[in-house]
Design a protein around this motif. Structure first.
Motif, mmCIF file in Angstrom:
data_model
loop_
_atom_site.group_PDB
_atom_site.id
_atom_site.type_symbol
_atom_site.label_atom_id
_atom_site.label_comp_id
_atom_site.label_asym_id
_atom_site.label_seq_id
_atom_site.Cartn_x
_atom_site.Cartn_y
_atom_site.Cartn_z
ATOM 1 N N TYR A 130 0.832 -1.209 0.000
ATOM 2 C CA TYR A 130 0.000 0.000 0.000
ATOM 3 C C TYR A 130 0.863 1.255 0.000
ATOM 4 N N ARG A 151 -5.513 2.632 -3.464
ATOM 5 C CA ARG A 151 -5.766 1.559 -2.492
ATOM 6 C C ARG A 151 -7.258 1.247 -2.392
ATOM 7 N N ASP A 209 -2.363 -4.558 2.083
ATOM 8 C CA ASP A 209 -2.783 -3.356 2.809
ATOM 9 C C ASP A 209 -2.056 -3.245 4.149
#
Ligand code: ATP
Ligand code: MG
Length: 567
Positions: A125, A165, A426
Motif C-alpha cells: 500500500y 488503495r 494493505d
C-alpha cells in the motif's frame, strides 16, 4: 523560420474529400497529408501545434503528480485474452502475428498493458497511489474513419491510469484529473463542457466526457440552462412523463390500411403522436425482443443495450419479427403476445387510450391501456432525451447541442485489476485489489476541434497558446532594401524575445502572402511598408478581430506581448 524555407504547401482549392472545416483547412493550409483512410502525415505546422498541446497536457499531468512513461504499441494477445477484450474489441482492433505465429495487436488503449506492468512491481500500500501516463499513437480500425484527424485510425492520445488503495483514493485521483482536464482545455482556448457519460458495462456514475461545443461534433449532448446538469444524450436519465388522467375506454381493433409509419398512422386516425405506442423489434446474441416507446420518442439503444446486458443489438429482421408477432413490421404491437420479451419505456406505461399495432397487417388497436391490455416483461427508462424535456435535476427544459469528445475520465474500479490479479498488501498485510481509473485526451482530435471552433472564411484563427508560430512578418516589397532590413531586425528581435515568428521573405505579391497568413492562422501579422520605414510605425493586425494597431519600433515588443496575452 523563413517562409521561403517552411514546408507548408498551401492549396488554392478545397480538396473534395474533406467534409468538415478542420479537415479542409488542415489540408489547404499545409498542415496534414493523407497516407491512407484515417492515417495522416503531420507536416511541420501541425507538428508544432501538436507539440504545444502535448506540452500543456504534460504540464498539467505533472502538476497533479502524474509520471510519464512509454509503453509499447505492439502488445501481446495474452493479457487481452485474460480480460476478455481480445474478443470484445472485434474488428476495431488491428491484429498481427509474429514469425512464430503468436498474436499481437497495435494498442487501441493500454489498460491491460499498464495493469500487467504495475502488478508485477507494486506489492505494498505504501507504493500507492500511482498516476502513470504516456502520450503516443493509438490504433483503432474505426468502421468509419472520417473528418480528417477527428476520427483517425492512427491518432495521438494521452492516456493516464490511476492506481489507488480504495474507492476514496480513486475519487481523489478522478477529481484531480477532472480538474486537470478543465485546466488543459481552458488553456487550449476551447469552449468546452464536461458532460456525464455512459459508463457502459461498468455501471455507476463515474465517467465524464469533455466535449468541445461545435456543430460538426459527432456526439449529441443536453445541458440545462438553469442548473449545471449536462450529459451525453446516451446517458441522460429521464423521469417518466405523466399525462392528464382519462377514463380507460374498451380496447378496439381498427382498420388502418397502409399506415406503416407513425406519421401515416397519426394522419389517418387524426391522433397526436404522443397518443401512440411505437413497437420496435431487436435481435441480440441472446435472442429477440420488443421495445416500446411513445410515438414521438426515440429508443436510446445504449440504455437498452446496458439494460439487456448484450454485446450486440440490431434491428430484428422480418423473420424474427414474424416469429415474435406473427406479423410484418409496421403493424406490430404488444397486445396479446405470449412468451415474447417486451421492454416498455416508463412513459408508455402512463398512457391512456393509446394506439398500437394489432399484429395483423393493416390493423391497429385503439383505446389501448397499458397494464390492462398488456403487461411488459420490464418497464424501464429506455428513451432518448429530446430538446425541452425536463432537466432530470431541476425540471427546467433542457437544450441540445453537438459536441466533439476531446477527453474522457473514467472510474474503472476493479474491472482490470480483478481479471489480471493486480493486488497489493494493505496496512494489515491483507491482499487487496488495486482500484483503478483511466483518463484519455485525444491530442490530435483536440487540434481539429480547436480549428472547428476557431476559423473564419479566410482560414484558421489559432488561439495563441496553440499557434504554430505567434507572428508572421510581411515586408510589402521584398525588393526594397530598407523594408527587408527592418523586417530582418524585427524578426531577430521577436525570436530573441522568445516569440516564434515567420518572416515571409518569398518573392510573392503581398496579396498572396496575406492570404496565406490568414489561411495558416498566425495570431498576429506584422506588415512592413513605407510607413514603417518613413514614419517608424509598425502595423500589427490581429487575426481574430481584424483590429489594426500602429506601434513604434521602440515599444512594439511590449505591445505584441500584451496583445498575445489576450489571444
Ligand atoms: P469515440 O466515442 O469518439 O469513438 P472513445 O470514447 O472510443 O471515442 P476513448 O477510448 O475514450 O475514445 O479515447 C480517449 C480519447 O481519444 C477520446 O476522448 C478522443 O478524444 C480520442 N479518440 C478516440 N478515438 C479517436 C479516433 N478514432 N481519432 C482521434 N481521436 C480519438
Ligand atoms: Mg470516450
Amino acid at each position: 523560420m523563413l517562409a521561403s524555407q517552411l514546408y507548408a504547401p498551401t492549396l488554392r482549392e478545397t480538396p473534395a474529400e474533406a467534409e468538415i472545416v478542420s479537415h479542409q483547412l488542415m489540408l489547404r493550409a499545409g498542415f496534414i497529408r493523407k497516407a491512407a483512410g484515417g492515417v495522416y502525415t503531420y507536416l511541420p505546422l501541425a507538428w508544432r501545434v501538436l507539440r504545444k498541446i502535448e506540452a500543456i497536457v504534460r504540464e498539467e499531468m505533472n502538476a497533479k503528480g502524474g509520471q510519464e512513461l512509454a509503453m509499447p504499441i505492439i502488445q501481446p494477445a495474452e493479457m487481452w485474452k485474460d480480460t476478455g477484450r481480445w474478443d470484445v474489441y472485434g474488428d476495431e482492433m488491428f491484429r498481427l502475428k509474429d514469425r512464430h505465429n503468436r498474436d499481437f495487436c497495435l494498442g487501441p488503449t493500454h489498460e491491460e498493458m499498464i495493469t500487467t506492468t504495475v502488478k508485477s512491481d507494486v506489492r505494498s500500500y505504501r507504493q500507492l497511489p500511482l498516476l502513470l501516463y504516456q502520450i503516443q499513437n493509438k490504433y483503432r480500425d474505426e468502421i468509419r474513419p472520417r473528418f480528417g484527424l477527428m476520427r483517425g485510425r492512427e491518432f495521438i492520445m494521452k492516456d493516464l491510469y490511476s492506481f489507488d488503495r480504495d474507492e476514496q483514493g480513486l475519487n481523489e485521483s478522478y477529481n484531480k484529473m477532472y480538474d486537470a482536464y478543465s485546466r488543459i482545455f481552458t488553456r487550449c482556448g476551447l469552449n468546452f463542457r464536461p458532460v456525464e457519460a455512459d459508463p457502459g458495462a461498468i455501471g455507476g456514475s463515474g465517467t465524464h466526457e469533455f466535449m468541445v461545443v461545435a456543430d460538426s461534433g459527432e456526439a449529441a449532448i443536453v445541458y440545462c440552462p438553469k442548473c449545471d446538469y449536462a450529459a451525453n444524450v446516451e446517458k441522460a436519465e429521464l423521469h417518466p412523463i405523466t399525462p392528464a388522467n382519462e377514463t380507460a375506454l374498451p380496447l378496439e381493433e381498427k382498420a388502418t390500411p397502409g399506415t406503416k409509419t407513425i406519421e401515416a398512422l397519426t394522419a389517418f386516425l387524426a391522433v397526436a403522436p404522443d397518443k401512440t405506442i411505437k413497437t420496435l423489434a431487436y435481435t441480440t446474441e441472446k435472442g429477440s425482443f420488443l421495445a416500446l416507446v411513445r410515438g414521438d420518442h426515440e429508443v436510446n439503444e445504449i440504455k437498452l443495450q446496458n439494460l439487456m446486458k448484450c454485446l450486440t443489438l440490431e434491428m430484428a429482421d422480418e423473420a424474427a419479427v414474424a416469429k415474435m408477432t406473427g406479423c410484418t413490421p409496421g403493424f406490430i404491437g404488444p397486445v396479446g403476445l405470449k412468451g415474447v420479451t417486451i421492454i416498455a419505456d416508463a412513459t408508455v406505461m402512463n398512457l391512456f387510450n393509446a394506439v398500437c399495432g394489432a399484429n395483423k397487417p393493416d390493423y391497429h388497436y385503439i383505446q389501448v391501456n397499458p397494464g390492462r391490455d398488456f403487461v411488459p416483461t420490464q418497464t424501464a427508462d429506455i428513451r432518448m432525451i429530446q430538446e425541452n424535456d425536463p432537466c432530470p435535476r431541476c425540471s427546467y427544459p433542457v437544450k441540445q447541442a453537438r459536441g466533439i469528445e476531446v477527453g474522457q475520465v473514467f472510474k474503472l474500479f476493479t474491472k482490470y485489476s480483478e481479471p489480471l490479479k493486480a493486488t497489493y498488501l494493505d496496512v494489515n498485510g491483507k491482499e487487496q485489489l488495486m482500484v483503478m481509473g483511466c483518463y484519455g485526451i485525444g491530442v490530435s482530435r483536440t487540434m481539429a476541434a480547436a480549428i472547428e471552433q476557431h476559423h473564419d472564411a479566410n482560414g484558421i484563427i489559432w488561439p495563441a497558446a496553440l499557434a504554430p508560430f505567434q507572428t508572421v512578418i510581411v515586408p510589402i516589397n521584398t525588393k526594397d532594401e530598407a523594408q527587408t532590413n527592418l523586417a530582418k531586425t524585427i524578426y531577430k528581435q521577436l525570436n530573441d524575445a522568445g516569440y516564434e515568428s515567420v518572416l515571409d521573405d518569398r518573392d510573392e505579391r503581398p496579396g498572396v502572402k496575406f492570404k496565406d497568413a490568414d489561411l495558416i492562422g498566425y495570431p498576429l501579422k506584422i506588415t512592413l511598408g513605407p510607413k514603417a520605414v518613413n514614419e517608424n510605425l509598425i502595423e500589427v493586425k490581429v487575426r481574430r478581430s481584424g483590429e489594426v494597431f500602429y506601434f513604434t519600433l521602440e515599444n512594439y515588443l511590449q505591445e505584441v506581448q500584451a496583445l498575445l496575452n489576450t489571444l
